[in-house]
Design an enzyme around this catalytic site. Structure first.
Site, mmCIF file in Angstrom:
data_model
loop_
_atom_site.group_PDB
_atom_site.id
_atom_site.type_symbol
_atom_site.label_atom_id
_atom_site.label_comp_id
_atom_site.label_asym_id
_atom_site.label_seq_id
_atom_site.Cartn_x
_atom_site.Cartn_y
_atom_site.Cartn_z
ATOM 1 N N THR A 295 -8.495 -19.785 -2.395
ATOM 2 C CA THR A 295 -8.354 -18.542 -2.013
ATOM 3 C C THR A 295 -7.858 -18.122 -0.751
ATOM 4 O O THR A 295 -7.481 -19.150 -0.110
ATOM 5 C CB THR A 295 -9.711 -17.672 -2.326
ATOM 6 O OG1 THR A 295 -9.542 -16.223 -2.250
ATOM 7 C CG2 THR A 295 -10.850 -18.047 -1.645
ATOM 8 N N LYS A 299 -3.697 -20.746 -0.219
ATOM 9 C CA LYS A 299 -3.045 -20.865 -1.631
ATOM 10 C C LYS A 299 -1.397 -21.365 -1.472
ATOM 11 O O LYS A 299 -1.050 -21.969 -2.461
ATOM 12 C CB LYS A 299 -2.835 -19.481 -2.088
ATOM 13 C CG LYS A 299 -3.968 -18.816 -2.782
ATOM 14 C CD LYS A 299 -3.807 -17.489 -3.556
ATOM 15 C CE LYS A 299 -5.132 -16.997 -4.122
ATOM 16 N NZ LYS A 299 -4.983 -15.935 -5.153
ATOM 17 N N GLU A 311 4.628 -25.158 -13.240
ATOM 18 C CA GLU A 311 5.868 -24.261 -12.982
ATOM 19 C C GLU A 311 5.318 -22.783 -12.224
ATOM 20 O O GLU A 311 6.002 -22.037 -11.551
ATOM 21 C CB GLU A 311 6.419 -23.956 -14.547
ATOM 22 C CG GLU A 311 6.953 -22.478 -14.319
ATOM 23 C CD GLU A 311 8.636 -22.654 -14.130
ATOM 24 O OE1 GLU A 311 9.064 -23.520 -13.997
ATOM 25 O OE2 GLU A 311 9.088 -21.390 -13.858
ATOM 26 N N ASN A 320 -3.659 -21.348 -6.973
ATOM 27 C CA ASN A 320 -5.090 -20.773 -6.737
ATOM 28 C C ASN A 320 -6.117 -22.016 -7.669
ATOM 29 O O ASN A 320 -7.097 -21.573 -7.560
ATOM 30 C CB ASN A 320 -5.200 -19.556 -7.179
ATOM 31 C CG ASN A 320 -5.423 -19.479 -8.743
ATOM 32 O OD1 ASN A 320 -4.844 -20.231 -9.553
ATOM 33 N ND2 ASN A 320 -5.839 -18.530 -9.354
ATOM 34 N N ASP A 336 -3.591 -17.165 -11.672
ATOM 35 C CA ASP A 336 -3.322 -15.686 -11.452
ATOM 36 C C ASP A 336 -2.334 -15.160 -12.494
ATOM 37 O O ASP A 336 -2.468 -14.109 -12.850
ATOM 38 C CB ASP A 336 -3.022 -15.614 -9.963
ATOM 39 C CG ASP A 336 -4.167 -15.543 -9.152
ATOM 40 O OD1 ASP A 336 -5.128 -15.211 -9.486
ATOM 41 O OD2 ASP A 336 -3.928 -15.798 -7.829
ATOM 42 N N ALA A 360 4.582 -6.131 -2.455
ATOM 43 C CA ALA A 360 5.529 -7.422 -2.484
ATOM 44 C C ALA A 360 5.245 -8.453 -1.709
ATOM 45 O O ALA A 360 5.848 -9.206 -1.372
ATOM 46 C CB ALA A 360 7.048 -6.995 -1.867
ATOM 47 N N GLY A 361 3.877 -8.415 -1.566
ATOM 48 C CA GLY A 361 3.374 -9.735 -0.899
ATOM 49 C C GLY A 361 3.179 -11.003 -2.045
ATOM 50 O O GLY A 361 3.820 -10.888 -3.022
ATOM 51 N N TYR A 457 -10.284 -5.890 -7.056
ATOM 52 C CA TYR A 457 -11.877 -5.855 -7.852
ATOM 53 C C TYR A 457 -12.942 -5.263 -7.120
ATOM 54 O O TYR A 457 -13.753 -5.232 -7.479
ATOM 55 C CB TYR A 457 -12.053 -7.123 -8.487
ATOM 56 C CG TYR A 457 -12.314 -8.352 -7.773
ATOM 57 C CD1 TYR A 457 -13.447 -8.732 -7.122
ATOM 58 C CD2 TYR A 457 -11.198 -9.395 -7.952
ATOM 59 C CE1 TYR A 457 -13.740 -9.628 -6.283
ATOM 60 C CE2 TYR A 457 -11.525 -10.632 -7.228
ATOM 61 C CZ TYR A 457 -12.575 -10.426 -6.123
ATOM 62 O OH TYR A 457 -12.630 -11.878 -5.537
HETATM 63 P P1 ATR Z 1 -1.382 -10.665 -0.707
HETATM 64 O O1 ATR Z 1 -1.112 -12.037 -0.733
HETATM 65 O O2 ATR Z 1 -2.695 -9.883 -0.914
HETATM 66 O O3 ATR Z 1 -0.350 -9.841 -1.420
HETATM 67 P P2 ATR Z 1 0.206 -9.899 1.495
HETATM 68 O O4 ATR Z 1 1.288 -11.009 1.339
HETATM 69 O O5 ATR Z 1 -0.314 -9.785 2.979
HETATM 70 O O6 ATR Z 1 -1.012 -9.898 0.524
HETATM 71 O O7 ATR Z 1 0.965 -8.593 1.166
HETATM 72 C C1 ATR Z 1 0.235 -7.413 1.257
HETATM 73 C C2 ATR Z 1 0.781 -6.178 0.720
HETATM 74 O O8 ATR Z 1 0.297 -5.088 0.679
HETATM 75 C C3 ATR Z 1 2.405 -5.957 1.225
HETATM 76 O O9 ATR Z 1 3.140 -5.478 -0.081
HETATM 77 C C4 ATR Z 1 2.035 -4.973 2.082
HETATM 78 O O10 ATR Z 1 3.226 -4.109 2.484
HETATM 79 P P3 ATR Z 1 4.477 -4.566 3.638
HETATM 80 O O11 ATR Z 1 5.271 -5.637 2.944
HETATM 81 O O12 ATR Z 1 5.036 -3.311 3.962
HETATM 82 O O13 ATR Z 1 3.465 -5.009 4.597
HETATM 83 C C5 ATR Z 1 1.094 -4.141 1.382
HETATM 84 N N1 ATR Z 1 0.326 -3.339 2.299
HETATM 85 C C6 ATR Z 1 -0.715 -3.583 3.022
HETATM 86 N N2 ATR Z 1 -1.160 -2.588 3.716
HETATM 87 C C7 ATR Z 1 -0.597 -1.582 3.214
HETATM 88 C C8 ATR Z 1 -0.560 -0.162 3.522
HETATM 89 N N3 ATR Z 1 -1.515 0.374 4.443
HETATM 90 N N4 ATR Z 1 0.311 0.786 2.872
HETATM 91 C C9 ATR Z 1 1.237 0.111 1.912
HETATM 92 N N5 ATR Z 1 1.246 -0.951 1.628
HETATM 93 C C10 ATR Z 1 0.493 -2.056 2.310
#
Ligand code: ATR
Length: 500
Positions: A295, A299, A311, A320, A336, A360-361, A457
């Protein structure tokens, strides 16, 4: 054996806690330094009252350990050393089964007198060493010193600060086992030593009940027995776990230990607070550990340790699940991906659906990859539009997908979102506890025809999902995704246990 450290302020309360937990434990430790009032009276009173109450309610008494811990060793005794030694002497005379004498008392005139008195009354000495700051460098030498007398039980209680410390501590476990000693790693990093006591041969593991922990990292007896199945562990128990930082909040131990129990498998799943992935893989070889859930934030970092890569890992850049592969090296899978799809496909068909993915994270990447592979038409909407564009382009280029577009997550794009609203998947952390009142799509009004999937969750029903339900939408919660990915992990873990 589980030993319950009694942290209550009075003898009466301590005895009550002992009696209430008697079915789960094998011994009790009176932490005299945590009691209020007349300690000299209390040290005499406790064995009688404890035996009487346990015999009455539990059918038999339990062995009792007397401990009067100094502040330097993590205790709260505030009197003089002479007073402490006198209390220990009184305890030995009062018939405790064990008395904890610190290593530095060894060889001193008063310390030797106590050891001799214990020998005369049949009280066994636990020869203890505590370090509340770290793990001493010269550990083997320390173990040798603690184990000098065959009739004594050596106890090493130190504080691993990271996995490299934990490795060093566990490396002396075989020596401690030989002298039937007690090995404890205090604090969060040390928790595996408490859970693995029967597996590594530690004579007992300490725990606390109620609000006050006797030492950092103490779990309660119900958790040790019910969740971590302390009573069925042995030297051949197969090991699995979850690695993360932080990790203690993870629901995975509940899930996987229940699966192992239901299937009658001699296997245990343990949380590892990992600061250094390289060190963890060394530990995994040494213990050995056969599979782990991975986690945040590891990852991506585990991937360089894998010999076989599924893949699902290559496509998402995240792994994960790590299990021992057929050739002996590590194999990585990203469950996942299937964990996300399973509950979605149970709710509706994905093929040709117009889908919005919010975020998009890392999590969004797994979601988009899964959906694109099922021929959905996807629009990735993200606060930072550039990041959404990159995700769409990268997955399209690497996998030849033609069905992914992107846009900024903003009210101006409401119409675009509506055109991709057969399914709306929320992948950001917005709305997660403790910020459960947030809603990343507060500007979007549901028609009731959308299927809304929030991968958060905690809470189980986010504000977004509650709003979607109210509008008549079908919903899928993050718990269902958790369940989906964990089911797939459990299949991989159980296959390993059953195959050898
Ligand atoms: P994870 O691996 O959990 O996806 P991450 O790679 O840090 O975590 O991605 C976090 C995502 O949540 C991103 O899409 C982020 O948007 P940005 O790319 O603009 O940073 C989004 N996110 C986090 N806080 C946010 C907020 N307050 N409003 C909108 N999007 C948010």
């Amino acid at each position: 054996m589980i030993c319950l450290s009694l942290t209550a302020p009075t003898v009466a309360e301590a005895v009550e806690v002992a009696a209430a937990n008697a079915e789960l434990i094998g011994a009790v430790e009176l932490r005299l330094d945590l009691l209020d009032g007349d300690l000299s009276a209390a040290v005499r009173e406790f064995p009688r009252r404890c035996d009487r109450e346990l015999s009455r309610r539990h059918g038999s008494a339990l062995p009792r350990i007397l401990t009067v811990r100094r502040a330097t060793d993590g205790g709260e005794f505030s009197g003089s050393e002479a007073e402490r030694l006198e209390l220990l002497r009184t305890g030995i005379e009062a018939g405790y089964d064990y008395v904890d004498l610190e290593e530095d008392l060894h060889g001193s005139r008063e310390g030797e007198a106590l050891a001799k008195a214990a020998g005369a009354t049949g009280t066994r000495v636990i020869r203890s060493y505590h370090d509340t700051e770290g793990v001493p460098a010269a550990l083997p030498e320390l173990v040798r010193r603690l184990s000098q007398r065959e009739e004594e039980i050596p106890k090493l209680a130190v504080t691993p600060r990271g996995i490299s410390d934990l490795r060093r501590l566990l490396s002396v476990a075989p020596k401690m086992r030989k002298s039937n000693g007690i090995l404890v790693g205090m604090g969060t990093v040390g928790i595996p030593t408490r859970l693995l006591a029967p597996r590594i041969g530690s004579f007992l593991t300490f725990c606390s009940a109620g609000n006050k922990q006797a030492a950092p990292g103490h779990l309660d007896p119900e958790t040790l027995v019910g969740l971590y199945r302390h009573d069925m562990l042995g030297a051949t128990t197969r090991l699995f776990g979850v690695i993360g930082n932080p990790v203690m909040h993870s629901k995975s131990p509940h899930f996987h230990n229940r699966v192992f129990a239901e299937r009658g498998l001699d296997a245990l799943y343990v949380p590892f607070h990992v600061d250094d992935v390289d060190e963890f893989f060394k530990l995994a070889e040494e213990l050995p550990i056969e599979g782990v859930s991975v986690t945040i934030p590891h990852k991506a970092a585990v991937i360089s340790h894998l010999r076989e890569v599924d893949e699902s890992v290559t496509a998402t850049g995240a792994c994960n699940t790590v299990v021992r592969g057929a050739a002996g090296g590590w194999r990585g899978v990203n469950t996942d991906v299937s964990g996300f799809l399973t509950p979605l496909q149970a709710a509706r068909s994905v093929k040709d659906a117009a889908v919005s993915v919010v975020g998009a994270g890392g999590a969004a990447r797994a979601v988009v990859y899964a959906l694109a592979g099922e021929a959905a038409r996807i629009c990735v909407l993200n606060r930072t539009a550039e990041r959404a564009r990159r995700l769409a382009e990268e997955l399209s280029a690497s996998h030849g997908f033609h069905n992914i577009s992107s846009a900024a997550l903003e009210p101006e794009n409401e119409e675009l979102l509506r055109r991709h609203s057969d399914i709306i998947v929320q992948t950001t952390s917005v709305g997660m506890a403790p910020h459960a009142d947030e809603d990343p799509l507060h500007w979007y009004e549901f028609s009731g025809n959308e299927l809304v999937y929030d991968i958060i969750y905690t809470p189980e029903i986010t504000r977004l999902l509650a709003r979607a339900r109210k509008a008549g939408c079908k919903t899928v919660s993050g718990s269902e995704m958790f369940r989906g990915q964990a089911d797939e992990q459990a299949r991989l873990f159980c296959e390993l246990v059953s195959s050898a």
